[in-house]
Design a protein around this motif. Structure first.
Motif, mmCIF file in Angstrom:
data_model
loop_
_atom_site.group_PDB
_atom_site.id
_atom_site.type_symbol
_atom_site.label_atom_id
_atom_site.label_comp_id
_atom_site.label_asym_id
_atom_site.label_seq_id
_atom_site.Cartn_x
_atom_site.Cartn_y
_atom_site.Cartn_z
ATOM 1 N N LEU A 67 0.831 -1.199 0.000
ATOM 2 C CA LEU A 67 0.000 0.000 0.000
ATOM 3 C C LEU A 67 0.866 1.248 0.000
ATOM 4 O O LEU A 67 1.918 1.293 0.641
ATOM 5 N N GLY A 68 0.412 2.254 -0.705
ATOM 6 C CA GLY A 68 1.131 3.524 -0.700
ATOM 7 C C GLY A 68 2.420 3.502 -1.488
ATOM 8 O O GLY A 68 3.244 4.412 -1.363
ATOM 9 N N THR A 69 2.631 2.476 -2.311
ATOM 10 C CA THR A 69 3.784 2.431 -3.212
ATOM 11 C C THR A 69 3.257 2.464 -4.643
ATOM 12 O O THR A 69 2.216 1.878 -4.937
ATOM 13 N N ILE A 70 3.970 3.121 -5.521
ATOM 14 C CA ILE A 70 3.480 3.300 -6.877
ATOM 15 C C ILE A 70 3.578 2.015 -7.692
ATOM 16 O O ILE A 70 2.735 1.724 -8.539
ATOM 17 N N PHE A 71 4.608 1.188 -7.425
ATOM 18 C CA PHE A 71 4.793 -0.041 -8.185
ATOM 19 C C PHE A 71 4.196 -1.255 -7.479
ATOM 20 O O PHE A 71 4.049 -2.316 -8.098
ATOM 21 N N GLY A 72 3.842 -1.133 -6.207
ATOM 22 C CA GLY A 72 3.349 -2.263 -5.438
ATOM 23 C C GLY A 72 2.097 -2.922 -5.999
ATOM 24 O O GLY A 72 2.060 -4.152 -6.156
ATOM 25 N N PRO A 73 1.041 -2.147 -6.301
ATOM 26 C CA PRO A 73 -0.181 -2.777 -6.817
ATOM 27 C C PRO A 73 0.036 -3.569 -8.092
ATOM 28 O O PRO A 73 -0.580 -4.622 -8.287
ATOM 29 N N MET A 74 0.934 -3.098 -8.961
ATOM 30 C CA MET A 74 1.217 -3.824 -10.194
ATOM 31 C C MET A 74 1.851 -5.177 -9.884
ATOM 32 O O MET A 74 1.476 -6.205 -10.462
ATOM 33 N N VAL A 75 2.791 -5.192 -8.953
ATOM 34 C CA VAL A 75 3.444 -6.445 -8.570
ATOM 35 C C VAL A 75 2.448 -7.365 -7.881
ATOM 36 O O VAL A 75 2.421 -8.576 -8.136
ATOM 37 N N GLY A 76 1.612 -6.808 -7.006
ATOM 38 C CA GLY A 76 0.597 -7.612 -6.341
ATOM 39 C C GLY A 76 -0.371 -8.229 -7.326
ATOM 40 O O GLY A 76 -0.743 -9.407 -7.211
ATOM 41 N N ALA A 77 -0.796 -7.448 -8.331
ATOM 42 C CA ALA A 77 -1.693 -7.976 -9.368
ATOM 43 C C ALA A 77 -1.008 -9.087 -10.151
ATOM 44 O O ALA A 77 -1.640 -10.100 -10.483
ATOM 45 N N ALA A 78 0.285 -8.912 -10.444
ATOM 46 C CA ALA A 78 1.019 -9.942 -11.179
ATOM 47 C C ALA A 78 1.073 -11.239 -10.384
ATOM 48 O O ALA A 78 0.897 -12.332 -10.946
ATOM 49 N N VAL A 79 1.288 -11.147 -9.078
ATOM 50 C CA VAL A 79 1.359 -12.341 -8.232
ATOM 51 C C VAL A 79 0.018 -13.069 -8.218
ATOM 52 O O VAL A 79 -0.056 -14.287 -8.431
ATOM 53 N N ILE A 80 -1.059 -12.325 -7.975
ATOM 54 C CA ILE A 80 -2.386 -12.951 -7.848
ATOM 55 C C ILE A 80 -2.865 -13.517 -9.176
ATOM 56 O O ILE A 80 -3.359 -14.652 -9.253
#
Length: 337
Positions: free
Chosen positions: A279-292
């Motif tokens: 949360l609160g990171t610009i690249f985090g959601p993209m990496v999280g989406a890639a994992v899921i």
């Protein structure tokens, strides 16, 4: 405040904010050196990935990555946890699919129609929801999203449980046909990159700084003269609009819009993506989406066990990686990602 070691956590989200000079030195368009390097890696990946991986899988990943980035704009930088973002994602898909199939609009106009529909829903929903905070805000967004779900079950244009099928991809601007997966991939990649850069620009604008101040200490922001409800409403509508763009793009990619995209479980998935990435990171959601999305794609043969594995990863992130994958990497390197 010490220059090298001070770090503050968002009161509502736990998002890390590093205040050291190495972390705060900004380069082009608000990107720090570390972020520019990460952006370069991301662009290279987008350019070469379709030649090595299945383009349809990549397009699904990018649609959900944009969805997660839109959700993170609200929770990561304003501190508002929405359990109803599936409403904007799913309705964007329905409207774009109907516009492309029934109205015969070109893909770019269909996506704009889906985004506009999400924004029109997000405006009154946000106006109602931002009057409460915390768990009350989350429950209001969930209740409103369920209203949208039951509307989609009954509305004639959605096709009910059958959904809208055989949605045509059409031709971009009436010139470039999008029938092939490769040509469609470049459009999806462009939409994701544009949305990603827009979110980054919002975060690093004066408006974005006010959003962060609201997340950290809303009473103090009010004492400084900011009308925080207006700022939160604008952030809510922006987040809903970008979620609608993601849903609209996904419906064109797969040629179908169904109740799955507007179901409450989709809201849970985007929460999981953001938490896993950071949360609160610009690249985090993209990496999280890639994992899921990767787990769902390559572990599909395991059936219901995919959900169990996702739950285990969520527990692991909460217990061990409190800042998410990208958040922990940024904390280790003392940079903002």
């Amino acid at each position: 405040m010490p220059a090298d070691t001070t770090m503050t956590a968002g009161a509502a989200t736990g998002a890390p904010e590093f205040q050291g000079p190495a972390a705060e030195a900004e380069g082009f368009w608000g990107f720090s050196r570390a972020q520019l390097a990460a952006l370069g890696v991301m662009i290279v990946f987008l350019a070469v990935a379709p030649f090595f991986l299945y383009p349809v899988f990549l397009m699904k990943l990018l649609c959900f990555a944009l969805f997660a980035c839109a959700f993170n704009l609200l929770i990561g930088y304003v501190g508002l946890l929405s359990f109803g973002h599936a409403a904007y994602f799913g309705m964007g898909g329905y409207v774009a699919g109907h516009a492309a199939k029934v109205w015969g609009l070109s893909p770019e106009l269909a996506i704009i129609a889906g985004a506009a529909a999400a924004a029109l829903i997000g405006l009154p929903f946000g106006w109602l929801a931002i009057r409460r905070a915390g768990i009350y805000f989350a429950m209001i967004t969930l209740a409103l999203a369920q209203m949208v779900y039951f509307f989609c079950v009954q509305a004639p244009f959605t096709g009910g449980e059958d959904g809208i099928q055989a949605i045509p991809r059409g031709s971009l601007f009436g010139v470039v046909p999008l029938n092939s997966d490769m040509s469609m991939y470049w459009l999806v990649a462009g939409i994701f990159l544009a949305g990603f850069l827009l979110i980054h620009r919002i975060i690093h604008s004066p408006y974005g700084q006010v959003l962060k101040s609201i997340r950290e200490n809303e009473p103090r922001a009010i004492s400084l003269g900011y009308r925080t409800e207006d700022y939160k409403l604008m952030a809510f509508v922006l987040s809903a609009t970008l979620a609608g763009v993601a849903g609209a793009t996904k419906s064109l990619v797969f040629g179908i819009a169904t109740l799955t995209d507007v179901h409450w479980s989709m809201s849970g998935e985007v929460v999981l993506m953001s938490l896993v990435g950071g949360l609160g990171t610009i690249f985090g959601p993209m990496v999280g989406a890639a994992v899921i999305v990767t787990m769902q794609n390559y572990l599909a043969e395991m059936g219901a066990w995919v959900t169990v594995i996702q739950g285990a990863i969520f527990v692991l992130c909460v217990m061990v990686f409190r800042r998410g994958l990208i958040g922990e990497i940024g904390n280790l390197l003392k940079v903002k990602l």
